[in-house]
Design a protein around this motif. Structure first.
Motif, PDB file in Angstrom:
ATOM      1  N   GLU A  20      76.327  78.892  52.429  1.00 21.75           N
ATOM      2  CA  GLU A  20      75.774  78.051  53.489  1.00 21.75           C
ATOM      3  C   GLU A  20      74.532  78.677  54.127  1.00 21.75           C
ATOM      4  O   GLU A  20      73.740  77.978  54.755  1.00 21.75           O
ATOM      5  CB  GLU A  20      76.833  77.808  54.573  1.00 21.75           C
ATOM      6  CG  GLU A  20      77.980  76.919  54.131  1.00 21.75           C
ATOM      7  CD  GLU A  20      77.529  75.494  53.827  1.00 21.75           C
ATOM      8  OE1 GLU A  20      76.638  74.981  54.546  1.00 21.75           O
ATOM      9  OE2 GLU A  20      78.058  74.894  52.870  1.00 21.75           O
ATOM     10  N   ASN A  21      74.369  79.997  53.982  1.00 18.59           N
ATOM     11  CA  ASN A  21      73.265  80.681  54.661  1.00 18.59           C
ATOM     12  C   ASN A  21      72.130  81.064  53.719  1.00 18.59           C
ATOM     13  O   ASN A  21      71.385  82.015  53.978  1.00 18.59           O
ATOM     14  CB  ASN A  21      73.777  81.934  55.371  1.00 18.59           C
ATOM     15  CG  ASN A  21      74.347  82.964  54.405  1.00 18.59           C
ATOM     16  OD1 ASN A  21      74.619  82.658  53.239  1.00 18.59           O
ATOM     17  ND2 ASN A  21      74.526  84.189  54.881  1.00 18.59           N
ATOM     18  N   PRO A  54      72.368  73.463  50.620  1.00 21.68           N
ATOM     19  CA  PRO A  54      71.806  73.796  51.930  1.00 21.68           C
ATOM     20  C   PRO A  54      70.908  75.033  51.869  1.00 21.68           C
ATOM     21  O   PRO A  54      71.193  75.989  51.147  1.00 21.68           O
ATOM     22  CB  PRO A  54      73.054  74.071  52.787  1.00 21.68           C
ATOM     23  CG  PRO A  54      74.102  74.494  51.802  1.00 21.68           C
ATOM     24  CD  PRO A  54      73.826  73.704  50.554  1.00 21.68           C
ATOM     25  N   GLN A  56      68.126  77.313  54.643  1.00 21.08           N
ATOM     26  CA  GLN A  56      67.375  77.478  55.879  1.00 21.08           C
ATOM     27  C   GLN A  56      65.966  77.932  55.519  1.00 21.08           C
ATOM     28  O   GLN A  56      65.777  78.728  54.604  1.00 21.08           O
ATOM     29  CB  GLN A  56      68.044  78.534  56.769  1.00 21.08           C
ATOM     30  CG  GLN A  56      69.502  78.253  57.078  1.00 21.08           C
ATOM     31  CD  GLN A  56      70.212  79.462  57.666  1.00 21.08           C
ATOM     32  OE1 GLN A  56      69.578  80.419  58.099  1.00 21.08           O
ATOM     33  NE2 GLN A  56      71.530  79.409  57.673  1.00 21.08           N
TER      34      GLN A  56
END
Length: 236
Positions: A20-21, A54, A56
């Motif tokens: 997720e990161n 996902p 960032q």
């Protein structure tokens, strides 16, 4: 990279799920990020969103120095760092995420040919424009850089004409389809969107490059479609 090294990277990538990161690094926006780097970063973001992976986005002043290859953008996924769209596509494929698995061999070869066209024409035009727009760059310096990529004999009008020919080929291939290979996007769609959308939305000293793209209404619709599908917040 050797075949053995590629196989090792693939095994390492496949061993861990997508976290997720995961982070995509690019140069700072505003004055630091170059037109070509901005386009490449947007292409990678579009590709990952199309894969529903996902990520960032982190802007760093020293992004190119953080990258092992010196190229941006790059993604950090766990302890793996991969730069540029092509290697990132292979990396995600090793994890079981691919946009082009449904293509046959002929379609896959065609997709790669159009990706080469985009890189050879649009990316090179972006490099030419950003070097010519650099007020600190002497004419001989621009010429030296263009010679290094095989465009030393071209003038600005010839560059614009190359962009028009590239857009015409893309427009003909796209036709009335939502994506280049009918109903589902591939890495070609991500690449084309990254470059076209960046040119259309970046303030340059001349609007000629964007005007050439605007001549093709289906390419404009294509960019709007991808922006609305993958980048607009649906929760609001």
């Amino acid at each position: 990279m050797s075949l053995a090294a590629e196989a090792f990277v693939s095994q390492m990538a496949a061993a861990e799920p997508w976290p997720e990161n995961a982070t995509l690094y690019q140069p700072l926006k505003e004055d630091q990020i170059l037109l070509s780097d901005c386009a490449s970063s947007l292409a990678v973001q579009a590709y990952l969103r199309m894969c529903s992976l996902p990520v960032q986005v982190a802007c760093r002043a020293n992004a190119e120095y953080m990258s092992p290859s010196g190229k941006v953008p790059f993604v950090q996924v766990g302890n793996q760092v991969v730069s540029e769209l092509g290697p990132i596509v292979q990396f995600t494929k090793a994890k079981g995420h691919s946009l082009s698995d449904g293509l046959d061999d002929v379609q896959r070869a065609e997709m790669k040919a159009y990706m080469e066209l985009v890189n050879n024409m649009l990316l090179t035009a972006e490099l030419y424009i950003q070097w010519c727009d650099d007020a600190t760059a002497a004419e001989w310096e621009v010429r030296r850089k263009m010679n290094a990529i095989g465009w030393g004999g071209k003038n600005l009008e010839q560059v614009y004409e190359d962009v028009s020919q590239c857009c015409q080929a893309l427009s003909q291939r796209l036709g009335t389809q939502p994506f280049f290979f009918n109903k589902q996007p591939t890495e070609l769609d991500a690449l084309v969107f990254g470059h076209l959308f960046t040119i259309l939305t970046t303030r340059l000293t001349s609007t000629e490059l964007a005007e050439r793209i605007k001549s093709y209404s289906n390419l404009l619709s294509f960019c709007r479609r991808i922006e609305q599908t993958y980048f607009e917040d649906k929760s609001s």
